[in-house]
Design an enzyme around this catalytic site. Structure first.
Site, PDB file in Angstrom:
ATOM      1  N   GLU A 110       0.848  -1.212   0.263  1.00  0.00           N
ATOM      2  CA  GLU A 110      -0.256   0.050   0.008  1.00  0.00           C
ATOM      3  C   GLU A 110       0.933   1.088   0.075  1.00  0.00           C
ATOM      4  O   GLU A 110       2.042   1.243   0.607  1.00  0.00           O
ATOM      5  CB  GLU A 110      -0.946   0.007   1.211  1.00  0.00           C
ATOM      6  CG  GLU A 110      -1.598  -1.155   1.474  1.00  0.00           C
ATOM      7  CD  GLU A 110      -2.107  -1.346   3.120  1.00  0.00           C
ATOM      8  OE1 GLU A 110      -1.904  -0.519   3.891  1.00  0.00           O
ATOM      9  OE2 GLU A 110      -2.908  -2.170   3.357  1.00  0.00           O
ATOM     10  N   LYS A 152       2.489   4.420   1.361  1.00  0.00           N
ATOM     11  CA  LYS A 152       2.599   5.014   2.596  1.00  0.00           C
ATOM     12  C   LYS A 152       2.313   6.615   2.607  1.00  0.00           C
ATOM     13  O   LYS A 152       3.135   7.383   2.212  1.00  0.00           O
ATOM     14  CB  LYS A 152       3.933   4.827   3.459  1.00  0.00           C
ATOM     15  CG  LYS A 152       4.016   5.142   4.799  1.00  0.00           C
ATOM     16  CD  LYS A 152       5.187   4.613   5.554  1.00  0.00           C
ATOM     17  CE  LYS A 152       5.087   4.977   6.980  1.00  0.00           C
ATOM     18  NZ  LYS A 152       5.109   6.141   7.374  1.00  0.00           N
ATOM     19  N   ASP A 168       1.613  10.379   3.392  1.00  0.00           N
ATOM     20  CA  ASP A 168       2.212  11.117   4.457  1.00  0.00           C
ATOM     21  C   ASP A 168       0.981  12.265   5.240  1.00  0.00           C
ATOM     22  O   ASP A 168       0.976  13.161   4.602  1.00  0.00           O
ATOM     23  CB  ASP A 168       3.238  12.007   3.841  1.00  0.00           C
ATOM     24  CG  ASP A 168       4.448  12.256   4.826  1.00  0.00           C
ATOM     25  OD1 ASP A 168       4.106  12.123   6.182  1.00  0.00           O
ATOM     26  OD2 ASP A 168       5.284  13.053   4.320  1.00  0.00           O
ATOM     27  N   TYR A 206      -6.907   2.083   5.289  1.00  0.00           N
ATOM     28  CA  TYR A 206      -5.848   1.151   5.366  1.00  0.00           C
ATOM     29  C   TYR A 206      -6.167  -0.138   6.223  1.00  0.00           C
ATOM     30  O   TYR A 206      -5.210  -0.963   6.415  1.00  0.00           O
ATOM     31  CB  TYR A 206      -4.337   1.338   5.075  1.00  0.00           C
ATOM     32  CG  TYR A 206      -3.788   2.318   6.265  1.00  0.00           C
ATOM     33  CD1 TYR A 206      -3.860   1.959   7.542  1.00  0.00           C
ATOM     34  CD2 TYR A 206      -3.581   3.623   6.094  1.00  0.00           C
ATOM     35  CE1 TYR A 206      -3.251   2.552   8.658  1.00  0.00           C
ATOM     36  CE2 TYR A 206      -3.106   4.543   6.992  1.00  0.00           C
ATOM     37  CZ  TYR A 206      -2.979   3.972   8.344  1.00  0.00           C
ATOM     38  OH  TYR A 206      -2.665   4.809   9.577  1.00  0.00           O
ATOM     39  N   LYS A 226      10.717   2.982   2.883  1.00  0.00           N
ATOM     40  CA  LYS A 226      10.941   4.451   2.781  1.00  0.00           C
ATOM     41  C   LYS A 226      11.723   4.956   1.690  1.00  0.00           C
ATOM     42  O   LYS A 226      12.803   4.699   1.269  1.00  0.00           O
ATOM     43  CB  LYS A 226      11.463   4.937   4.161  1.00  0.00           C
ATOM     44  CG  LYS A 226      10.688   4.653   5.472  1.00  0.00           C
ATOM     45  CD  LYS A 226       9.595   5.693   5.836  1.00  0.00           C
ATOM     46  CE  LYS A 226      10.245   6.733   6.766  1.00  0.00           C
ATOM     47  NZ  LYS A 226       9.268   7.961   7.073  1.00  0.00           N
ATOM     48  N   CYS A 228      15.126  41.320 -22.631  1.00  0.00           N
ATOM     49  CA  CYS A 228      15.262  39.923 -22.617  1.00  0.00           C
ATOM     50  C   CYS A 228      16.740  39.508 -22.396  1.00  0.00           C
ATOM     51  O   CYS A 228      17.809  39.964 -22.717  1.00  0.00           O
ATOM     52  CB  CYS A 228      14.908  39.511 -24.106  1.00  0.00           C
ATOM     53  SG  CYS A 228      15.574  37.629 -24.611  1.00  0.00           S
ATOM     54  N   CYS A 283      18.557  38.199 -25.723  1.00  0.00           N
ATOM     55  CA  CYS A 283      18.947  39.205 -26.667  1.00  0.00           C
ATOM     56  C   CYS A 283      18.985  40.392 -26.503  1.00  0.00           C
ATOM     57  O   CYS A 283      18.862  41.195 -27.209  1.00  0.00           O
ATOM     58  CB  CYS A 283      18.006  38.806 -28.218  1.00  0.00           C
ATOM     59  SG  CYS A 283      16.319  39.405 -27.688  1.00  0.00           S
ATOM     60  N   CYS A 321       9.501  38.618 -24.584  1.00  0.00           N
ATOM     61  CA  CYS A 321      10.525  39.250 -25.548  1.00  0.00           C
ATOM     62  C   CYS A 321      10.067  39.072 -27.026  1.00  0.00           C
ATOM     63  O   CYS A 321       9.360  37.967 -27.633  1.00  0.00           O
ATOM     64  CB  CYS A 321      11.936  38.141 -25.720  1.00  0.00           C
ATOM     65  SG  CYS A 321      12.791  38.529 -27.055  1.00  0.00           S
ATOM     66  N   CYS A 364      15.132  35.936 -31.606  1.00  0.00           N
ATOM     67  CA  CYS A 364      15.916  35.987 -30.289  1.00  0.00           C
ATOM     68  C   CYS A 364      16.359  34.515 -30.294  1.00  0.00           C
ATOM     69  O   CYS A 364      15.778  33.586 -30.716  1.00  0.00           O
ATOM     70  CB  CYS A 364      14.861  36.225 -29.198  1.00  0.00           C
ATOM     71  SG  CYS A 364      15.649  35.747 -27.512  1.00  0.00           S
TER      72      CYS A 364
HETATM   73  S1  IVH Z   1      -0.276   0.578   8.828  1.00  0.00           S
HETATM   74  C1  IVH Z   1       0.602  -2.010  10.998  1.00  0.00           C
HETATM   75  N1  IVH Z   1      -0.709   1.502   6.616  1.00  0.00           N
HETATM   76  O1  IVH Z   1       2.482   5.370   8.870  1.00  0.00           O
HETATM   77  C2  IVH Z   1       0.005  -0.817  11.762  1.00  0.00           C
HETATM   78  N2  IVH Z   1       0.153   3.009   8.058  1.00  0.00           N
HETATM   79  O2  IVH Z   1       4.931   4.472  10.374  1.00  0.00           O
HETATM   80  C3  IVH Z   1       0.822   0.458  11.366  1.00  0.00           C
HETATM   81  N3  IVH Z   1       0.680   5.179   7.110  1.00  0.00           N
HETATM   82  O3  IVH Z   1       1.150   5.611  11.893  1.00  0.00           O
HETATM   83  C4  IVH Z   1       0.000   1.381  10.350  1.00  0.00           C
HETATM   84  N4  IVH Z   1      -0.023   4.897   5.360  1.00  0.00           N
HETATM   85  O4  IVH Z   1       0.077   6.987   9.932  1.00  0.00           O
HETATM   86  C5  IVH Z   1      -0.361   1.707   7.786  1.00  0.00           C
HETATM   87  N5  IVH Z   1      -0.997   1.967   4.267  1.00  0.00           N
HETATM   88  C6  IVH Z   1      -0.563   2.243   5.630  1.00  0.00           C
HETATM   89  C7  IVH Z   1      -0.120   3.635   5.981  1.00  0.00           C
HETATM   90  C8  IVH Z   1       0.299   3.893   7.438  1.00  0.00           C
HETATM   91  C9  IVH Z   1       0.623   5.689   6.062  1.00  0.00           C
HETATM   92  C10 IVH Z   1       1.317   5.718   8.399  1.00  0.00           C
HETATM   93  C11 IVH Z   1       0.403   5.828   9.714  1.00  0.00           C
HETATM   94  C12 IVH Z   1       1.287   5.186  10.688  1.00  0.00           C
HETATM   95  C13 IVH Z   1       2.573   5.384  10.177  1.00  0.00           C
HETATM   96  C14 IVH Z   1       3.480   4.158  10.748  1.00  0.00           C
END
Ligand code: IVH
Length: 685
Positions: free
Chosen positions: A132, A134, A136, A242, A330, A426, A429, A444, A449
């Site tokens: 999945e 991750k 932010d 998730y 990461k 410009c 030129c 320009c 040019c």
């Molecule tokens: S699972 C297994 N799934 O990442 C239980 N976390 O570093 C942990 N996060 O606190 C959470 N996308 O804020 C999970 N697809 C995803 C995620 C995810 C972002 C964040 C979440 C968590 C942190 C853990």
């Protein structure tokens, strides 16, 4: 309207049956369309129609306040502010994740799981993994009891978070009610702000003289923890789900199954979540996400990989706060703060002046960035950045680095330099620049040019245009510098001998380059119209003009009214195209390109003829060998037409990899679906 504000008589009167039935119907329709829009990203109705339904429900509820239920789609306005955020204890702790930063670290994680299971005497299972994005943002728990959203909380320290229900209720991606839900269901996911929403929010804040947010995550976290939900309502937050925490009343055997269930029940699960069957697949998927990262409208800082089987998850357990059964791959970070040394200007192919930032070199997103785009002067003014400021630089995936905004504290300094303005001459030129009444660029005005010419040449050889292999920015600069190429036609007069004399060419590369230049003579006519650099003519309009006029002579002879008949061309644009085609320099270029043998007419039968005449196609997903442009051109050359969305009028859907919702729609409507081989067969091999 709050309930207590309604007249007492109205409140007490039970709503008539018809009104109640209509309200229920509107609830259902609004839930359904919200689901199509926010969860499936495939709306069935337009925004106006949706708003009309919502307005009708609001009016009905105003007349009959008893019809207002907590899950009504009108109840997203957010209630009264809370005086403080109440603490919430998570019955099942919200865990965190261990990290892996490379393929070997990821494989080591799998090996650790295997040896743990081995020690437990569980043997050596075939793992299924779920990968999945991750996201932010910040982790959130949503509690549904009997299908109703009763509480939303932040993760906090994993054990104790804060109640932020009042704010989460304002978010259209969070359902207030889940039909067919078990008695208790706790959904977990990430609340975030999309990059486009973030940019818009910071823009509005800067205009209002408020401080800007450092990044989308801070903006999302700051918003979720507001006391006043009316504030949250104005800030565009979204959620991806998730996971499932507490659940009473359904059983899942795998995480994957749980995600499918969530999606089917109206919760928003990312469409690119994948079920994978081996370590190799997992590594490939993580690398693919890393590549695609810059193309997404939300920030991801990695990929989360989870063992899908819930029984295995239980056996694997946790080490401290980290589950053994999951890991975060990461990515290197993509935003950094650095000092803006200077703002400089570049001249574009139509003379437009583009600002760019010269930065204190900074390592971001895996590379060292020294220059970053600032788009145009309006954007620059909006961002309010000045030389000497600390700025936030974004570099993700393959995209050009850009300066997002000043760092939050920069705007408060009293010793800032004055706001930048476009140059009076410009930079290439030295011609005095002009600012047209329309458009966002200072220009320009000198057609000859050098800076402009160079950009035009680069555009001519580029991918969507004549697509000449072996000629890129660097090579074009060298050729222009040595005076070998002045206009696009000069490319076709180059010889391998001339090239071998230049730095960077050997005999083989010189011959190859000359060959690929020669091959580009045969590019479809529409591409040529795009390549010669007509302002406002992109690749699609180039193709449409080619289809409409079929030969360069017909196009050159056409008046603005005729040009306006071309699909996608309005009266203003037609006038501009006409004007540019009448220009002496442009006429010379066309004559010169004709002289060196570049194709100037559309291949294939006139409209209404050809083997695929009258047939409509839609393309979706990635085809194994054809690019989308190639497929479109080939279909067009056989008399067929390519449109963008599937309807009953579509004859064929050509589907490649990851086809998305168009395929589902085609199947629903009974449209014939082809793969690339099927298309080739129709085209006659
Ligand atoms: S699972 C297994 N799934 O990442 C239980 N976390 O570093 C942990 N996060 O606190 C959470 N996308 O804020 C999970 N697809 C995803 C995620 C995810 C972002 C964040 C979440 C968590 C942190 C853990």
């Amino acid at each position: 309207m709050s309930r207590s504000a309604a007249p007492k008589a109205a409140r007490d009167r039970a709503a008539p049956k018809a009104a109640r039935a209509r309200a229920r119907q509107l609830h259902d329709q609004l839930h359904h369309h919200g689901y199509r829009y926010y969860v499936l990203d495939d709306p069935e109705i337009g925004d106006d129609d949706y708003d009309a339904l919502l307005d009708e429900l609001r009016a009905l509820e105003a007349d009959h306040p008893r019809l207002v239920t907590p899950d009504s789609p009108t109840q997203r306005i957010g209630g009264e502010p809370v005086s403080s955020l109440t603490k919430v204890t998570h019955e099942i702790p919200m865990l965190s994740l261990a990290n892996a930063r490379s393929a070997p670290e990821l494989r080591a994680w799998v090996a650790r799981m295997r040896s743990h299971l081995d020690r437990e005497g569980i043997g050596d299972p075939d793992f299924e993994f779920v990968a999945e994005p991750k996201i932010d943002g910040l982790a959130i728990s949503l509690l549904y009891v009997d299908g109703m959203l009763v509480r939303g909380a932040t993760r906090g320290n994993g054990e104790v978070g804060e109640d932020v229900t009042h704010n989460l209720r304002t978010m259209p991606t969070i359902p207030l009610r889940i039909a067919g839900a078990p008695k208790v269901l706790e959904v977990r996911g990430e609340v975030y702000m999309s990059l486009s929403d973030f940019a818009g929010l910071n823009e509005r804040r800067a205009e209002a003289g408020l401080s800007t947010f450092m990044n989308p995550r801070n903006a999302a976290a700051g918003t979720v923890r507001q006391l006043d939900p009316r504030l949250a309502k104005q800030r565009p937050l979204s959620m991806w789900c998730y996971g499932i925490g507490r659940v009473d009343g359904v059983r899942f055997s795998s995480h994957w199954e749980g995600l499918q269930w969530l999606r089917e029940h109206g919760l928003r699960v990312n469409a690119d979540v994948k079920l994978l069957h081996s370590e190799d697949e997992v590594v490939a998927q993580c690398e693919a996400w890393q590549q695609r990262r810059g193309a997404l409208d939300f920030e991801i800082d990695g990929v989360v990989v989870k063992v899908s089987d819930l029984e295995l998850q239980r056996r694997l357990g946790t080490v401290g706060r980290d589950p053994r059964w999951a890991i975060a791959w990461k990515f290197p970070p993509t935003t950094k703060v650095t000092t803006l040394r200077d703002i400089m200007w570049n001249v574009g192919k139509f003379g437009d002046l583009h600002p760019f930032a010269v930065l204190e070199p900074v390592h971001v997103g895996g590379v060292t960035v020294k220059l970053a785009t600032l788009h145009n002067e309006e954007d620059l003014a909006r961002k309010d950045i000045r030389p000497g400021d600390e700025v936030i630089v974004l570099r993700a995936g393959d995209v050009i680095p850009q300066v997002l905004s000043p760092a939050p504290h920069a705007v408060e300094r009293s010793d800032r330099s004055s706001p930048p303005s476009p140059p009076e001459r410009c930079p290439s030129c030295d011609t005095p620049t002009v600012k047209p009444a329309e458009g966002v660029f200072t220009k320009c005005p000198n057609r000859l040019c050098q800076g402009r010419q160079w950009q035009l040449l680069k555009h001519f050889v580029s991918r969507g245009a004549m697509d000449i292999d072996g000629l890129g920015e660097k090579q074009v600069a060298v050729l222009a510098h040595h005076g070998l190429v002045r206009t696009a036609a000069d490319f076709y007069r180059l010889t391998a001998e001339q090239l071998t004399e230049l730095e960077g060419y050997g005999e083989i590369s010189a011959t190859r380059t000359v060959q690929s230049i020669a091959a580009s003579r045969e590019r479809p006519f529409g591409r040529l119209l795009f390549a010669i650099g007509l302002e406002e003519v992109g690749s699609v309009t180039g193709r449409n003009l080619a289809e409409r006029f079929r030969t360069i002579d017909a196009l050159l002879a056409a008046g603005a009214e005729e040009i306006e008949q071309t699909s996608g061309v309005g009266p203003k644009m037609a006038g501009r195209i006409r004007e540019q085609l009448a220009d002496e320099g442009m006429r010379e270029l066309v004559a010169d390109l004709r002289a060196v043998g570049v194709r100037m007419a559309l291949e294939g039968p006139p409209p209404g003829e050809g083997p695929l005449a009258g047939t409509t196609f839609v393309l979706t997903g990635a085809l194994p060998t054809f690019s989308r442009e190639e497929a479109t051109e080939r279909i067009g050359a056989a008399g067929g037409r390519v449109t963008s969305s599937v309807s009953k009028k579509t004859d064929y859907l050509v589907a490649g990899d990851s086809p998305g919702t168009k395929l589902e729609k085609a199947e629903r409507l009974g449209v014939t679906v082809l793969d690339e081989a099927g298309l080739l067969e129709l085209l006659g091999g």
